[in-house]
Design a protein around this motif. Structure first.
Motif, PDB file in Angstrom:
ATOM      1  N   VAL A  44     -57.545 -81.324  -3.226  1.00 24.40           N
ATOM      2  CA  VAL A  44     -56.214 -80.718  -3.123  1.00 24.40           C
ATOM      3  C   VAL A  44     -55.526 -80.664  -4.478  1.00 24.40           C
ATOM      4  O   VAL A  44     -55.534 -81.637  -5.238  1.00 24.40           O
ATOM      5  CB  VAL A  44     -55.332 -81.516  -2.136  1.00 24.40           C
ATOM      6  N   ALA A  45     -54.930 -79.513  -4.785  1.00 27.51           N
ATOM      7  CA  ALA A  45     -54.019 -79.366  -5.927  1.00 27.51           C
ATOM      8  C   ALA A  45     -52.666 -78.967  -5.348  1.00 27.51           C
ATOM      9  O   ALA A  45     -52.521 -77.876  -4.789  1.00 27.51           O
ATOM     10  CB  ALA A  45     -54.525 -78.311  -6.900  1.00 27.51           C
ATOM     11  N   PHE A  46     -51.671 -79.842  -5.455  1.00 28.29           N
ATOM     12  CA  PHE A  46     -50.405 -79.674  -4.724  1.00 28.29           C
ATOM     13  C   PHE A  46     -49.213 -79.930  -5.632  1.00 28.29           C
ATOM     14  O   PHE A  46     -49.224 -80.843  -6.464  1.00 28.29           O
ATOM     15  CB  PHE A  46     -50.376 -80.658  -3.551  1.00 28.29           C
ATOM     16  N   GLN A  47     -48.196 -79.116  -5.487  1.00 30.08           N
ATOM     17  CA  GLN A  47     -46.928 -79.312  -6.183  1.00 30.08           C
ATOM     18  C   GLN A  47     -45.786 -79.066  -5.199  1.00 30.08           C
ATOM     19  O   GLN A  47     -45.867 -78.163  -4.357  1.00 30.08           O
ATOM     20  CB  GLN A  47     -46.782 -78.366  -7.367  1.00 30.08           C
ATOM     21  N   ALA A  48     -44.709 -79.875  -5.314  1.00 31.32           N
ATOM     22  CA  ALA A  48     -43.561 -79.726  -4.424  1.00 31.32           C
ATOM     23  C   ALA A  48     -42.280 -80.068  -5.185  1.00 31.32           C
ATOM     24  O   ALA A  48     -41.681 -81.122  -4.967  1.00 31.32           O
ATOM     25  CB  ALA A  48     -43.711 -80.596  -3.187  1.00 31.32           C
ATOM     26  N   PRO A  49     -41.848 -79.198  -6.100  1.00 32.32           N
ATOM     27  CA  PRO A  49     -40.604 -79.472  -6.829  1.00 32.32           C
ATOM     28  C   PRO A  49     -39.407 -79.517  -5.881  1.00 32.32           C
ATOM     29  O   PRO A  49     -39.327 -78.767  -4.898  1.00 32.32           O
ATOM     30  CB  PRO A  49     -40.495 -78.295  -7.800  1.00 32.32           C
ATOM     31  N   VAL A  50     -38.471 -80.426  -6.170  1.00 33.44           N
ATOM     32  CA  VAL A  50     -37.270 -80.619  -5.353  1.00 33.44           C
ATOM     33  C   VAL A  50     -36.132 -79.780  -5.942  1.00 33.44           C
ATOM     34  O   VAL A  50     -35.794 -79.938  -7.117  1.00 33.44           O
ATOM     35  CB  VAL A  50     -36.871 -82.101  -5.298  1.00 33.44           C
ATOM     36  N   ASP A  51     -35.545 -78.919  -5.135  1.00 30.96           N
ATOM     37  CA  ASP A  51     -34.421 -78.098  -5.594  1.00 30.96           C
ATOM     38  C   ASP A  51     -33.071 -78.764  -5.355  1.00 30.96           C
ATOM     39  O   ASP A  51     -32.134 -78.580  -6.131  1.00 30.96           O
ATOM     40  CB  ASP A  51     -34.437 -76.730  -4.892  1.00 30.96           C
ATOM     41  N   ASP A  52     -32.973 -79.548  -4.271  1.00 30.89           N
ATOM     42  CA  ASP A  52     -31.662 -80.095  -3.925  1.00 30.89           C
ATOM     43  C   ASP A  52     -31.819 -81.278  -2.970  1.00 30.89           C
ATOM     44  O   ASP A  52     -32.709 -81.284  -2.125  1.00 30.89           O
ATOM     45  CB  ASP A  52     -30.803 -79.011  -3.254  1.00 30.89           C
ATOM     46  N   VAL A  53     -30.962 -82.283  -3.148  1.00 36.09           N
ATOM     47  CA  VAL A  53     -30.878 -83.417  -2.225  1.00 36.09           C
ATOM     48  C   VAL A  53     -29.410 -83.663  -1.930  1.00 36.09           C
ATOM     49  O   VAL A  53     -28.608 -83.832  -2.854  1.00 36.09           O
ATOM     50  CB  VAL A  53     -31.495 -84.705  -2.812  1.00 36.09           C
ATOM     51  N   ARG A  54     -29.049 -83.685  -0.665  1.00 35.36           N
ATOM     52  CA  ARG A  54     -27.665 -83.945  -0.264  1.00 35.36           C
ATOM     53  C   ARG A  54     -27.649 -85.146   0.665  1.00 35.36           C
ATOM     54  O   ARG A  54     -28.384 -85.187   1.657  1.00 35.36           O
ATOM     55  CB  ARG A  54     -27.051 -82.719   0.416  1.00 35.36           C
ATOM     56  N   VAL A  55     -26.778 -86.108   0.337  1.00 35.77           N
ATOM     57  CA  VAL A  55     -26.753 -87.378   1.059  1.00 35.77           C
ATOM     58  C   VAL A  55     -25.352 -87.653   1.586  1.00 35.77           C
ATOM     59  O   VAL A  55     -24.367 -87.497   0.868  1.00 35.77           O
ATOM     60  CB  VAL A  55     -27.179 -88.548   0.140  1.00 35.77           C
ATOM     61  N   VAL A  56     -25.275 -88.032   2.834  1.00 33.40           N
ATOM     62  CA  VAL A  56     -24.025 -88.501   3.443  1.00 33.40           C
ATOM     63  C   VAL A  56     -24.344 -89.805   4.163  1.00 33.40           C
ATOM     64  O   VAL A  56     -25.037 -89.792   5.192  1.00 33.40           O
ATOM     65  CB  VAL A  56     -23.419 -87.475   4.417  1.00 33.40           C
ATOM     66  N   GLY A  57     -23.888 -90.903   3.612  1.00 31.69           N
ATOM     67  CA  GLY A  57     -24.151 -92.193   4.234  1.00 31.69           C
ATOM     68  C   GLY A  57     -25.622 -92.516   4.266  1.00 31.69           C
ATOM     69  O   GLY A  57     -26.284 -92.579   3.228  1.00 31.69           O
ATOM     70  N   ASP A  58     -26.159 -92.697   5.478  1.00 32.15           N
ATOM     71  CA  ASP A  58     -27.560 -93.079   5.646  1.00 32.15           C
ATOM     72  C   ASP A  58     -28.454 -91.893   6.002  1.00 32.15           C
ATOM     73  O   ASP A  58     -29.579 -92.073   6.469  1.00 32.15           O
ATOM     74  CB  ASP A  58     -27.677 -94.140   6.742  1.00 32.15           C
ATOM     75  N   LEU A  59     -27.959 -90.690   5.790  1.00 29.42           N
ATOM     76  CA  LEU A  59     -28.715 -89.487   6.124  1.00 29.42           C
ATOM     77  C   LEU A  59     -28.811 -88.579   4.895  1.00 29.42           C
ATOM     78  O   LEU A  59     -27.826 -88.379   4.185  1.00 29.42           O
ATOM     79  CB  LEU A  59     -28.044 -88.734   7.269  1.00 29.42           C
ATOM     80  N   ALA A  60     -30.011 -88.029   4.645  1.00 29.93           N
ATOM     81  CA  ALA A  60     -30.218 -87.155   3.495  1.00 29.93           C
ATOM     82  C   ALA A  60     -31.008 -85.914   3.916  1.00 29.93           C
ATOM     83  O   ALA A  60     -31.890 -85.991   4.781  1.00 29.93           O
ATOM     84  CB  ALA A  60     -30.967 -87.881   2.391  1.00 29.93           C
ATOM     85  N   VAL A  61     -30.674 -84.795   3.299  1.00 29.55           N
ATOM     86  CA  VAL A  61     -31.405 -83.550   3.507  1.00 29.55           C
ATOM     87  C   VAL A  61     -31.898 -83.071   2.153  1.00 29.55           C
ATOM     88  O   VAL A  61     -31.095 -82.901   1.223  1.00 29.55           O
ATOM     89  CB  VAL A  61     -30.521 -82.472   4.164  1.00 29.55           C
ATOM     90  N   SER A  62     -33.201 -82.880   2.042  1.00 31.19           N
ATOM     91  CA  SER A  62     -33.814 -82.413   0.794  1.00 31.19           C
ATOM     92  C   SER A  62     -34.479 -81.073   1.046  1.00 31.19           C
ATOM     93  O   SER A  62     -34.934 -80.788   2.165  1.00 31.19           O
ATOM     94  CB  SER A  62     -34.855 -83.412   0.292  1.00 31.19           C
ATOM     95  N   ARG A  63     -34.571 -80.268   0.002  1.00 28.48           N
ATOM     96  CA  ARG A  63     -35.279 -78.990   0.128  1.00 28.48           C
ATOM     97  C   ARG A  63     -35.912 -78.636  -1.209  1.00 28.48           C
ATOM     98  O   ARG A  63     -35.500 -79.122  -2.268  1.00 28.48           O
ATOM     99  CB  ARG A  63     -34.351 -77.876   0.593  1.00 28.48           C
ATOM    100  N   GLY A  64     -36.919 -77.771  -1.164  1.00 29.14           N
ATOM    101  CA  GLY A  64     -37.590 -77.342  -2.378  1.00 29.14           C
ATOM    102  C   GLY A  64     -38.670 -76.330  -2.060  1.00 29.14           C
ATOM    103  O   GLY A  64     -38.649 -75.687  -1.008  1.00 29.14           O
ATOM    104  N   THR A  65     -39.609 -76.178  -2.974  1.00 26.83           N
ATOM    105  CA  THR A  65     -40.721 -75.246  -2.798  1.00 26.83           C
ATOM    106  C   THR A  65     -42.030 -76.014  -2.899  1.00 26.83           C
ATOM    107  O   THR A  65     -42.050 -77.186  -3.264  1.00 26.83           O
ATOM    108  CB  THR A  65     -40.687 -74.146  -3.865  1.00 26.83           C
TER     109      THR A  65
END
Length: 246
Positions: A84-105
């Protein structure tokens, strides 16, 4: 009264959950980096270290899998077959308290370990929901990647499917009209027909039309479906043909 309001606001502020704390955002990015590193190493144990037994894994082209044990089993099989050759750059992470939402490509290339098959490449975007665990670490609650590729057997704009459907329709109409330009133009030089135990070459089929030995009065197509894979395609249909042969 003013003092009471100030104290109330201060208390409310102290009780409010932290939003986008830099340390929490970095933890979210780190989990993705851990996962990507494990993918490239073919290390399924490290790969699921960012998950729990309740993690929902909704990967492309596969049924939903729940739990790190099930995800590990799935990737054990994959790593046994592919490098496997894999890449997953992170575009954004948003955190509120104990919950986080991340997204990327993401991008991936799966190279078969067995000799012969070609590598498989894909790319797209992803979104992960994470929660803070009792020990302070962050684990994925769910991961949903989306592929940029069209559905298997379908092109992005449908142009290939339309072209092949038109070829089939033109062929049916050309048989009825005896249009040799259409019949010759739609058959590759390698074309052969295997039917009822007999093999017919391109030259034999076109010769039968030219001589009048094969005459078609009507040819109706229905339930036409086209499945495209790269530079090849399969068309299936029901054909009602009326005519005479010799």
């Amino acid at each position: 009264l003013a003092l009471s309001l100030v104290l109330a606001l201060a208390f409310a502020s102290a009780c409010a959950p932290k939003v986008n704390d830099p340390a929490d955002a970095q933890a979210g990015k780190q989990s993705v980096e851990t996962f990507a590193k494990a993918m490239n190493a073919g290390d399924s144990e490290a790969l699921v270290s960012v998950m729990t037994e309740k993690t929902i894994w909704a990967d492309n082209h596969f049924p939903v899998v729940v739990g790190r044990s099930a995800v590990k089993q799935m990737y054990d099989a994959q790593f046994g077959m592919f490098t496997v050759a894999f890449q997953a750059p992170v575009d954004d992470v948003r955190v509120v308290g104990d919950l986080a939402v991340s997204r990327g490509t993401w991008t991936i290339t799966l190279t078969p370990k067995a000799a012969g098959p070609a590598p498989i490449s894909d790319s797209g975007s992803w979104m992960a929901i994470s929660s803070r665990q009792p020990d302070g670490t962050w684990k994925w609650d769910s991961l949903v990647p989306n592929s940029n590729q069209p559905m298997p057997g379908a092109t992005a704009d449908g142009a290939d499917e339309q072209a092949i459907a038109k070829l089939e329709q033109d062929w049916a109409a050309g048989m009825v009209k005896g249009d040799m330009a259409v019949l010759e133009g739609n058959l590759a030089k390698e074309w052969t027909l295997s039917e009822d135990g007999q093999v017919t070459t391109r030259e034999q089929a076109l010769g039968a039309f030219k001589s009048g030995a094969y005459k078609v009065e009507s040819a109706g197509l229905r339930d036409l479906r086209v499945f495209v894979v790269g530079d090849a395609a399969v068309a299936t249909m029901l054909v009602n043909t009326k005519g005479t042969f010799m």
